[in-house]
Design a protein around this motif. Structure first.
Motif, PDB file in Angstrom:
ATOM      1  N   GLU A   1       0.816  -1.189   0.034  1.00  0.00           N
ATOM      2  CA  GLU A   1      -0.126  -0.069   0.067  1.00  0.00           C
ATOM      3  C   GLU A   1       0.896   1.267   0.178  1.00  0.00           C
ATOM      4  OE1 GLU A   1      -3.516   1.449   0.369  1.00  0.00           O
ATOM      5  OE2 GLU A   1      -3.554  -0.295  -1.151  1.00  0.00           O
TER       6      GLU A   1
ATOM      7  N   ALA B   1       3.242   6.180  -4.116  1.00  0.00           N
ATOM      8  CA  ALA B   1       3.836   6.445  -5.369  1.00  0.00           C
ATOM      9  C   ALA B   1       4.254   7.976  -5.358  1.00  0.00           C
ATOM     10  CB  ALA B   1       3.230   6.190  -6.397  1.00  0.00           C
TER      11      ALA B   1
ATOM     12  N   ASP C   1       1.952  10.307  -6.258  1.00  0.00           N
ATOM     13  CA  ASP C   1       0.816  10.287  -5.268  1.00  0.00           C
ATOM     14  C   ASP C   1       1.110  11.883  -4.437  1.00  0.00           C
ATOM     15  OD1 ASP C   1      -0.556   8.120  -5.604  1.00  0.00           O
ATOM     16  OD2 ASP C   1       0.587   7.051  -4.026  1.00  0.00           O
TER      17      ASP C   1
ATOM     18  N   VAL D   1       3.908  -5.589  -5.418  1.00  0.00           N
ATOM     19  CA  VAL D   1       3.331  -4.369  -5.014  1.00  0.00           C
ATOM     20  C   VAL D   1       2.014  -5.053  -4.593  1.00  0.00           C
ATOM     21  CG1 VAL D   1       2.101  -2.365  -6.093  1.00  0.00           C
ATOM     22  CG2 VAL D   1       4.153  -3.094  -6.875  1.00  0.00           C
TER      23      VAL D   1
ATOM     24  N   THR E   1      -1.614  -4.183  -3.193  1.00  0.00           N
ATOM     25  CA  THR E   1      -2.332  -2.945  -3.052  1.00  0.00           C
ATOM     26  C   THR E   1      -3.785  -3.564  -2.530  1.00  0.00           C
ATOM     27  OG1 THR E   1      -1.702  -2.377  -5.275  1.00  0.00           O
ATOM     28  CG2 THR E   1      -3.742  -1.412  -4.440  1.00  0.00           C
TER      29      THR E   1
ATOM     30  N   ARG F   1      -5.058   6.773  -7.875  1.00  0.00           N
ATOM     31  CA  ARG F   1      -4.020   5.847  -7.074  1.00  0.00           C
ATOM     32  C   ARG F   1      -4.049   4.528  -7.670  1.00  0.00           C
ATOM     33  NH1 ARG F   1      -0.952   4.881  -2.872  1.00  0.00           N
ATOM     34  NH2 ARG F   1      -1.554   3.202  -1.645  1.00  0.00           N
ATOM     35  N   ARG F   2      -5.173   4.000  -8.631  1.00  0.00           N
ATOM     36  CA  ARG F   2      -4.979   2.773  -9.121  1.00  0.00           C
ATOM     37  C   ARG F   2      -3.724   3.002 -10.288  1.00  0.00           C
ATOM     38  NH1 ARG F   2     -10.674   1.978  -8.311  1.00  0.00           N
ATOM     39  NH2 ARG F   2     -11.230   3.423  -9.929  1.00  0.00           N
TER      40      ARG F   2
ATOM     41  N   HIS G   1      -1.217   5.209 -10.374  1.00  0.00           N
ATOM     42  CA  HIS G   1      -0.094   5.281  -9.502  1.00  0.00           C
ATOM     43  C   HIS G   1       0.498   4.095  -9.009  1.00  0.00           C
ATOM     44  CE1 HIS G   1      -0.802   9.663  -8.903  1.00  0.00           C
ATOM     45  NE2 HIS G   1      -0.603   9.353 -10.084  1.00  0.00           N
ATOM     46  N   GLN G   2      -0.368   2.896  -8.608  1.00  0.00           N
ATOM     47  CA  GLN G   2       0.061   1.420  -8.162  1.00  0.00           C
ATOM     48  C   GLN G   2       0.673   0.928  -9.200  1.00  0.00           C
ATOM     49  OE1 GLN G   2      -0.250   0.005  -4.709  1.00  0.00           O
ATOM     50  NE2 GLN G   2       0.376   2.198  -4.627  1.00  0.00           N
ATOM     51  N   GLN G   3       0.037   0.964 -10.686  1.00  0.00           N
ATOM     52  CA  GLN G   3       0.494   0.416 -11.699  1.00  0.00           C
ATOM     53  C   GLN G   3       1.782   0.776 -12.075  1.00  0.00           C
ATOM     54  OE1 GLN G   3      -0.835  -2.263 -13.710  1.00  0.00           O
ATOM     55  NE2 GLN G   3      -2.043  -2.317 -11.903  1.00  0.00           N
TER      56      GLN G   3
ATOM     57  N   GLN H   1       1.885  -7.604  -9.055  1.00  0.00           N
ATOM     58  CA  GLN H   1       0.859  -6.966  -8.010  1.00  0.00           C
ATOM     59  C   GLN H   1      -0.079  -8.080  -7.483  1.00  0.00           C
ATOM     60  OE1 GLN H   1      -2.118  -4.348  -9.833  1.00  0.00           O
ATOM     61  NE2 GLN H   1      -1.825  -3.236  -7.984  1.00  0.00           N
TER      62      GLN H   1
END
Length: 254
Positions: A127, A130, A133, A187, A189, A207-208, A210-212, A223
């Motif tokens: 979590e 990034a 973010d 990663v 999430t 947010r999604r 940035h997680q990618q 992930q």
């Protein structure tokens, strides 16, 4: 928290740090990097299983958190990385390390891996914040979030040396650092989200994405969705976090 190792203290570069050390074996040392303001006790549900992975496990409080003293200098990402390396050296814990960074601690794991790639065998971003973010998420805050933040600021003034006050400089340091190394990366999430009045659809989409972006840091990135978790999978799904560590250890030693 009965399985949490006993806390100890060390002076590193004039800064008093609180830490715990557990586990045995010749595997890569696992370093737990807390989220901002989160004490090392937040990892307690990972014990004793994490100490049975065949590695030493270091958890510590960064300056101004938990049992560690207030920061004596601005806590940029580079300063945090240098302090952590000082602690690892003082404890005679050799690399390469497996870094587990939660939330804001993900920025520090990210920068550590870039600056000292030869000392890192793998990374788990839990979590994690990034770089993208920072700043952008505030633009999508709901009215309720802004009200809560104003209320918190009334009762708790930030330390000008704390890491959140230095977040933009930390992001700049990441941007200026070498590329992230091609090491095993997980990663994690959280799939659960806050109610609509607490977060906007635009923020969730950002947010999604940035997680990618974190996932793309390494060609060995995978992930893992924590289906029953929000921002703290180490509390709600500790077995998933242990499994991610186990995967990285196996991949790095395979």
């Amino acid at each position: 928290m009965k399985h949490l190792p006993s806390k100890q203290e060390l002076m590193i570069a004039g800064q008093r740090l609180c830490y715990t050390l557990a586990g045995e074996g010749e595997g890569p040392v696992i370093v737990l990097i807390n989220g901002s303001g989160g004490p090392l006790e937040a990892w307690y549900k990972l014990y004793p299983q994490i100490a049975q992975l065949g590695s030493r496990v270091l958890a510590y409080d960064r300056p101004g958190v938990g049992g560690s003293a207030k920061p004596t200098t601005p806590q940029t990402g580079a300063a945090a990385v240098a302090l952590l390396r000082g602690l690892l050296g003082a404890l005679a814990l050799p690399g390469p390390y497996l870094l587990l960074g939660h939330s804001f601690g993900g920025l520090h794991a990210n920068l550590f891996a870039r600056l000292h790639s030869e000392e890192v065998m793998g990374v788990v971003l839990l979590e994690a914040t990034a770089p993208a973010d920072v700043g952008s998420m505030r633009e999508h805050q709901t009215a309720a979030q802004r009200a809560v933040n104003r209320l918190l600021n009334l009762f708790s003034r930030p330390d000008p040396n704390d890491e959140v006050s230095q977040e933009r400089q930390t992001v700049a340091q990441i941007a200026a650092a070498p590329p992230f190394p091609a090491v095993p990366l997980r990663v994690i999430t959280g799939a659960k989200t806050l109610p609509g009045w607490m977060t906007s659809a635009a923020a969730l989409d950002l947010r999604r994405r940035h997680q990618q972006g974190l996932l793309a840091l390494s060609p060995q990135g995978v992930q893992l969705l924590a289906e029953r978790s929000g921002h703290f999978p180490q509390m709600s799904e500790p077995a998933l976090v242990i499994e991610a560590l186990r995967q990285v250890l196996a991949q790095g030693q395979g």
